[in-house]
Enzyme design. Sequence first.
Site, PDB file in Angstrom:
ATOM      1  N   HIS A  57       0.863  -1.189   0.000  1.00 28.45           N
ATOM      2  CA  HIS A  57       0.000   0.000   0.000  1.00 28.45           C
ATOM      3  C   HIS A  57       0.897   1.236   0.000  1.00 28.45           C
ATOM      4  CE1 HIS A  57      -3.789   2.158   0.798  1.00 28.45           C
ATOM      5  NE2 HIS A  57      -3.061   2.947   1.585  1.00 28.45           N
TER       6      HIS A  57
ATOM      7  N   ASP B 211       1.046   5.342  -0.142  1.00 21.81           N
ATOM      8  CA  ASP B 211       0.268   6.546   0.141  1.00 21.81           C
ATOM      9  C   ASP B 211       0.924   7.777  -0.452  1.00 21.81           C
ATOM     10  OD1 ASP B 211      -1.909   5.602   1.917  1.00 21.81           O
ATOM     11  OD2 ASP B 211      -0.231   4.928   3.155  1.00 21.81           O
TER      12      ASP B 211
ATOM     13  N   MET C 256       0.664  11.737  -0.935  1.00 21.87           N
ATOM     14  CA  MET C 256      -0.002  12.914  -0.331  1.00 21.87           C
ATOM     15  C   MET C 256       0.601  14.191  -0.899  1.00 21.87           C
ATOM     16  SD  MET C 256       0.097  11.713   3.628  1.00 21.87           S
ATOM     17  CE  MET C 256      -0.444  10.074   4.123  1.00 21.87           C
TER      18      MET C 256
ATOM     19  N   MET D 158     -11.814   5.034   4.673  1.00 16.34           N
ATOM     20  CA  MET D 158     -10.824   5.589   5.593  1.00 16.34           C
ATOM     21  C   MET D 158     -11.353   5.456   7.018  1.00 16.34           C
ATOM     22  SD  MET D 158      -8.318   6.401   3.707  1.00 16.34           S
ATOM     23  CE  MET D 158      -7.351   6.914   5.128  1.00 16.34           C
TER      24      MET D 158
HETATM   25  C1  DX5 Z   1      -3.321   7.543   6.075  1.00 13.10           C
HETATM   26  C2  DX5 Z   1      -2.876   6.535   5.058  1.00 13.10           C
HETATM   27  C3  DX5 Z   1      -2.732   5.188   5.608  1.00 13.10           C
HETATM   28  C4  DX5 Z   1      -1.677   5.048   6.669  1.00 13.10           C
HETATM   29  C5  DX5 Z   1      -2.150   3.986   7.600  1.00 13.10           C
HETATM   30  O1  DX5 Z   1      -3.679   8.711   5.463  1.00 13.10           O
HETATM   31  O2  DX5 Z   1      -3.792   6.464   3.994  1.00 13.10           O
HETATM   32  O3  DX5 Z   1      -2.533   4.211   4.593  1.00 13.10           O
HETATM   33  O4  DX5 Z   1      -0.422   4.712   6.164  1.00 13.10           O
HETATM   34  O5  DX5 Z   1      -1.284   3.930   8.665  1.00 13.10           O
HETATM   35  P1  DX5 Z   1      -1.634   3.110   9.989  1.00 13.10           P
HETATM   36  O6  DX5 Z   1      -1.863   1.701   9.583  1.00 13.10           O
HETATM   37  O7  DX5 Z   1      -0.420   3.312  10.818  1.00 13.10           O
HETATM   38  O8  DX5 Z   1      -2.874   3.733  10.583  1.00 13.10           O
HETATM   39 ZN    ZN Z   2      -3.618   4.752   2.555  1.00 20.32          ZN
END
Ligand code: DX5
Ligand code: ZN
Length: 216
Positions: free
Chosen positions: A33, A35, A37, A137
């Site tokens: 996964h 991410d 941003m 989310m």
């Molecule tokens: C948050 C991200 C997640 C994050 C999750 O905005 O989209 O994918 O990495 O991290 P954990 O598992 O530590 O909550």
């Molecule tokens: Zn994510």
Amino acid sequence: MEHLIAPSILAADFANLQRDVELVNASEADWFHLDVMDGVFVPNISFGMPVIKAIAHHAKKPLDVHLMIIDPDRYVQDFCDLGADVLTVHYEACNHLHRTLSAIRSLGMKAGVALNPHTSVKVLQDVLHEVDLVCLMSVNPGFGGQSFIEHTYSKVRELRAMTTGVNDALLIEIDGGVGKGNWQKLVEAGADVLVAGSSTFNAPDPQVAIREMKGM
Ligand code: DX5
Ligand code: ZN
């Protein structure tokens, strides 16, 4: 189906990225996964194309790319070229979601849509046929290591009821605050893919943590 575990690289050690990618390769995890941003859609900036290119070079499992950026249409082709298998955009960041999802699918990727905690699953009613994955989310996006929002369970159940008989192949992914205390309940509620950042990489033994979340 058996549920999938997608370790979030956001929680990896960026100074030892290849090591952590190999750790996931060697584990029982199913996807990476990633991410992305932009500091606009969410109050944080993570990493972009050059880092994903480097990860893709070593990753031996599908890349699940989660775009937390405004106007993601601009980069659909780029993420395809980088090797994304699943490309997820935010409902809240797309003015023409149907068009965006079609563009993703037309390039051969799975099309995902993510919903912030405040967004009802009902808004997806008219695009359920166009979606391969819905990412619920379970924290406000932008940071790893936050606390799981308990209301997510009812959203999973509601979404599963909406998709049954309509798009049975649709995957429900949960992202944020997932770990050993809630993975099982999420799977029971109907989740297919569990993103696990901190609960993987901050565990004493990530391999053991992944196996636990796979129910092994
Ligand atoms: C948050 C991200 C997640 C994050 C999750 O905005 O989209 O994918 O990495 O991290 P954990 O598992 O530590 O909550
Ligand atoms: Zn994510």
